[in-house]
Design an enzyme around this catalytic site. Structure first.
Site, PDB file in Angstrom:
ATOM      1  N   ARG B  36       0.865  -1.177   0.000  1.00  0.00           N
ATOM      2  CA  ARG B  36       0.000   0.000   0.000  1.00  0.00           C
ATOM      3  C   ARG B  36       0.901   1.226   0.000  1.00  0.00           C
ATOM      4  O   ARG B  36       1.461   1.590   1.030  1.00  0.00           O
ATOM      5  CB  ARG B  36      -0.886   0.005   1.250  1.00  0.00           C
ATOM      6  CG  ARG B  36      -1.814   1.208   1.362  1.00  0.00           C
ATOM      7  CD  ARG B  36      -2.655   1.078   2.646  1.00  0.00           C
ATOM      8  NE  ARG B  36      -3.688   2.097   2.753  1.00  0.00           N
ATOM      9  CZ  ARG B  36      -3.503   3.269   3.362  1.00  0.00           C
ATOM     10  NH1 ARG B  36      -2.362   3.589   3.899  1.00  0.00           N
ATOM     11  NH2 ARG B  36      -4.506   4.133   3.432  1.00  0.00           N
ATOM     12  N   SER B 104     -11.988  -2.583  -2.251  1.00  0.00           N
ATOM     13  CA  SER B 104     -12.396  -2.150  -0.916  1.00  0.00           C
ATOM     14  C   SER B 104     -13.848  -1.727  -0.942  1.00  0.00           C
ATOM     15  O   SER B 104     -14.238  -0.903  -1.770  1.00  0.00           O
ATOM     16  CB  SER B 104     -11.556  -0.941  -0.459  1.00  0.00           C
ATOM     17  OG  SER B 104     -10.225  -1.307  -0.253  1.00  0.00           O
ATOM     18  N   LYS B 133      -5.885   5.042   8.329  1.00  0.00           N
ATOM     19  CA  LYS B 133      -6.320   5.903   7.239  1.00  0.00           C
ATOM     20  C   LYS B 133      -6.581   7.299   7.779  1.00  0.00           C
ATOM     21  O   LYS B 133      -7.085   7.471   8.892  1.00  0.00           O
ATOM     22  CB  LYS B 133      -7.590   5.356   6.572  1.00  0.00           C
ATOM     23  CG  LYS B 133      -7.355   4.058   5.842  1.00  0.00           C
ATOM     24  CD  LYS B 133      -8.570   3.639   5.034  1.00  0.00           C
ATOM     25  CE  LYS B 133      -8.584   4.242   3.649  1.00  0.00           C
ATOM     26  NZ  LYS B 133      -9.647   3.633   2.799  1.00  0.00           N
TER      27      LYS B 133
END
Lengths: 207, 207
Positions: B36, B104, B133
């Site tokens: 990521r 997602s 996040k």
């Protein structure tokens, strides 16, 4: 291809719809139109790229997407333009063999490397001081631009950086076939007239 | 595939080399490893993706790159994982037909749409509150996770968001075959031990 390499950056459109700004530029005239989208989600950028692809097709103008071969492919662009930190040409060609690849270069070593790797076109600059990039590279000037054109051996060089109507003649004298503009088009009160005047001046036509 | 869906984010590695963190996680154990990378140039991300691809291959672990089908292809990843603002599955498949595509999702409508579009795997969450996040979606909880697993009709669901060792049993009870972790691995003083413990707990094995 000669004349204006028009770059449409949504952040440099004075708050207007980039697709409408692009349409105005295309009415005015340009040799190539490139989308430069540094912000926005991939979905947003792809939607904008497709809108610009449709407009450029109406005018028979080649269309280029910056940085992203995947988005360029999906938008059915003619090419992708990459910088020195983006994917190297060889990688771009692996996943997008049908795309023309342009490369931004800032000195002769980068220019030669790009051409050696198969660039269809090389940007060279900034020729003059520019406010379009947050962290511009050092100004190269017109003498080095002329040297770049010679070193490019026929690969089209796009002069970039601070190019406006007043600089068009000096750029043309270097032999660079193309010159890029971003803000002087997108932030103009009349992008169509700005594109028309700059494209003609770069072609050496009288207005 | 069951157990730990390990996500390596260079910004969540406590300043350590993400490739070394990934290697430690792989020694500890995981079912899938995903990169990521939200920052860094495309060249940097590609180099890291290739390093992680080499490590995962040594362990026979599937490797996934987030967001970017072009980088996933170039890194020879097994799959790409996209969010709701990234390219839609249909677009990803057009340019990267050989990649598995994970998506997602944050509610059942998104989950059903992703599966209808051909997702190989769906993320669902955040199951618990998360600090990984910057702008997290609303917490869904384990009841909705269980509903998502039922709605997914056999497509693997990856529980994501705030999942640590203490939550593993509750996640497992929902029927979700996989659970993702980012910070609890990358910011652990011992990512290998953290991965081992979490992977085993998710598999229902005693430590």
């Amino acid at each position: 291809v000669r004349g204006l390499y028009a770059i449409v950056d949504p952040e440099r459109c004075a708050g207007r719809d980039p697709a409408l700004v692009a349409a105005a530029i295309l009415r005015g005239g340009c040799a190539i139109l490139q989308l430069r989208a540094k912000k926005g989600s991939d979905r947003e950028v792809l939607a904008l790229a497709r809108a610009l692809r449709a407009r450029t097709r109406e005018h028979g103008v080649p269309f280029v997407v910056n940085d992203r071969p995947d988005l360029a492919l999906l938008a059915d662009a003619d090419g992708v333009h990459v910088g020195q930190d983006d994917l190297p040409i060889a990688e771009v060609k692996r996943i997008a063999p049908r795309l023309e690849v342009g490369v931004s270069t800032h000195d002769l070593a980068q220019l030669r490397a790009a051409i050696g790797a198969g660039a269809s076109l090389v940007g060279f600059g900034p020729v003059f001081a520019t406010a379009s990039k947050d962290r511009p590279d050092p100004v190269v000037g017109t003498d080095r631009l002329a040297a770049a054109v010679r070193a490019a051996g026929g690969v089209p060089v796009v002069a970039i950086g601070g190019i406006d109507l007043g600089a068009a003649a000096r750029v043309r004298e270097t032999g660079a076939p193309l010159a890029a503009a971003i803000r002087s088009l997108g932030e103009s009160s009349d992008p169509e007239a700005a594109a028309r005047a700059l494209h003609r001046a770069l072609l050496g036509e009288t207005a």
